[in-house]
Design an enzyme around this catalytic site. Structure first.
Site, PDB file in Angstrom:
ATOM      1  N   THR A  11      30.511  34.703  34.352  1.00  5.13           N
ATOM      2  CA  THR A  11      30.284  35.693  35.408  1.00  5.13           C
ATOM      3  C   THR A  11      31.256  36.847  35.161  1.00  5.13           C
ATOM      4  O   THR A  11      32.464  36.611  35.128  1.00  5.13           O
ATOM      5  CB  THR A  11      30.588  35.062  36.784  1.00  5.13           C
ATOM      6  N   SER A 251      42.363  31.549  38.491  1.00  5.67           N
ATOM      7  CA  SER A 251      41.328  32.389  39.084  1.00  5.67           C
ATOM      8  C   SER A 251      41.294  33.738  38.390  1.00  5.67           C
ATOM      9  O   SER A 251      42.340  34.301  38.048  1.00  5.67           O
ATOM     10  CB  SER A 251      41.630  32.577  40.572  1.00  5.67           C
ATOM     11  N   LYS A 252      40.052  34.243  38.203  1.00  7.53           N
ATOM     12  CA  LYS A 252      39.909  35.555  37.560  1.00  7.53           C
ATOM     13  C   LYS A 252      40.618  36.623  38.393  1.00  7.53           C
ATOM     14  O   LYS A 252      41.187  37.554  37.877  1.00  7.53           O
ATOM     15  CB  LYS A 252      38.436  35.931  37.446  1.00  7.53           C
ATOM     16  N   ARG A 253      40.570  36.431  39.712  1.00  7.45           N
ATOM     17  CA  ARG A 253      41.155  37.436  40.616  1.00  7.45           C
ATOM     18  C   ARG A 253      42.657  37.576  40.428  1.00  7.45           C
ATOM     19  O   ARG A 253      43.224  38.627  40.590  1.00  7.45           O
ATOM     20  CB  ARG A 253      40.886  37.053  42.071  1.00  7.45           C
ATOM     21  N   GLY A 255      44.257  37.364  37.768  1.00  7.11           N
ATOM     22  CA  GLY A 255      44.598  37.857  36.434  1.00  7.11           C
ATOM     23  C   GLY A 255      45.310  36.800  35.589  1.00  7.11           C
ATOM     24  O   GLY A 255      46.194  37.098  34.799  1.00  7.11           O
TER      25      GLY A 255
END
Ligand code: GLU
Length: 319
Positions: A11, A251-253, A255
């Site tokens: 995603t 988490s991608k958020r 970083g």
């Protein structure tokens, strides 16, 4: 036996983090060690949260690690388009097939109502829909449609779905209490991940789905969709998740540890693959290696069952 077809399905809502790279490595090894191929699909269903530059970056990261794919991404292929945002007309036809079976109903519940009426899911905080809108009459539906666009839900049967995960073994879920009537299309018209992923894997001929353990509990409802849509059910292999040294989910958020950050800190792609393979239990020491060289070492039973806490110091900047 037919050729194994695995897939990468990132995603593009951020750069791939270490956990995504770990899972991609295992998906690649699982398919390639059986002489299979891999396709790459860009799961940009939620156009607002997705960025084309992240989709491109994901391809460059996978290539840099030596995780080459055979179809999709910028190689395209027979099942194009490989971007979910381009496949809405296809999802509409799949939704219609479910509607024609009388299994889909509109749901007008607001977020707050859903929250109040839902029982918390025992295992992972997911909530089960209470079925509030299931019995609406056609008149009520018409009346409510005047002021609110509905979401569309699938009415799940009173059935237990069982399957054997390549890594976690036998699994089963009684659908009414395990997942409840789930959303196929949101009220803003965006198709739900559950529908899109099954329709795409089915239409693209995927035979092996490898992904993080966080999607293990979605698998029974996806198997239901495969059956209802008449696609062959693939095999599923879920991987443990990587956790930051304190035990936090990556988490991608946040970083967390993207490949470019690790390369800037002086690691080579072979260093990264070697350390991921070490966490997967495929090598005894975290030494540089390529995915190709790992092929003869791959087997599902070497992978840990528990989520893996990344030891402090293994990757610069983590821990
Ligand atoms: N697109 C999902 C993700 O990035 C993966 C979905 C799947 O593998 O089924 O988490």
């Amino acid at each position: 036996m037919a050729q194994v077809v695995g897939r990468f399905a990132p995603t593009p809502s951020g750069q791939l983090h270490l956990g995504n790279l770990f899972c991609s490595l295992i998906a690649w090894l699982a398919a390639k060690s059986q002489g299979g191929k891999i396709l790459l699909r860009n799961e940009d269903l939620d156009v607002e949260r997705s960025r084309p530059e992240y989709a491109l970056q994901a391809q460059r990261d996978l290539e840099a690690l030596g995780l080459f794919w055979d179809e999709g991404g910028d190689c395209s292929g027979p099942h194009a388009p490989y971007d979910q945002s381009q496949r809405f007309p296809f999802y509409r036809t799949q939704l219609e097939r479910l509607e024609n079976q009388g299994l889909v109903y509109p749901c007008f519940c607001s977020r707050a109502q859903l929250h109040a009426a839902s029982a918390p899911h025992a295992s992972d905080g997911e909530t089960i829909y209470a079925g509030t809108c299931r019995g609406l009459s056609p008149q009520e539906v018409e009346e409510r449609s005047k002021t609110r666009a509905p979401a569309l839900r699938l009415q799940v049967p009173e059935e237990t779905i069982a399957f054997t995960d390549l890594h976690y073994g036998p699994q089963q879920q009684y659908l009414p209490t395990g997942c409840g009537d789930f959303i196929l299309r949101r009220s803003d018209g965006v198709y739900a991940y559950q529908l899109a992923v099954v329709a795409d894997d089915g239409a693209m001929g995927v035979t092996q789905v490898v992904r993080g353990r966080d999607l293990l509990s979605s698998t029974p409802r996806q198997i239901l969709l495969y059956r209802l849509l008449g696609w062959p059910v693939p095999e599923f292999g879920h991987t443990p998740l990587l956790l930051a040294p304190g035990g936090r989910r990556l988490s991608k958020r946040d970083g967390d540890q993207c490949l470019s950050g690790l390369l800037e800190k002086g690691l080579t792609p072979r260093d990264v693959v070697g350390r991921l393979a070490f966490l997967a239990g495929l090598v005894e020491e975290p030494c540089p290696i390529t995915p190709e060289e790992l092929l003869p070492r791959f087997s599902w039973d070497k992978l840990p069952q528990e989520d893996v806490v990344v030891p402090a110091g293994l990757f610069p900047g983590i821990g």
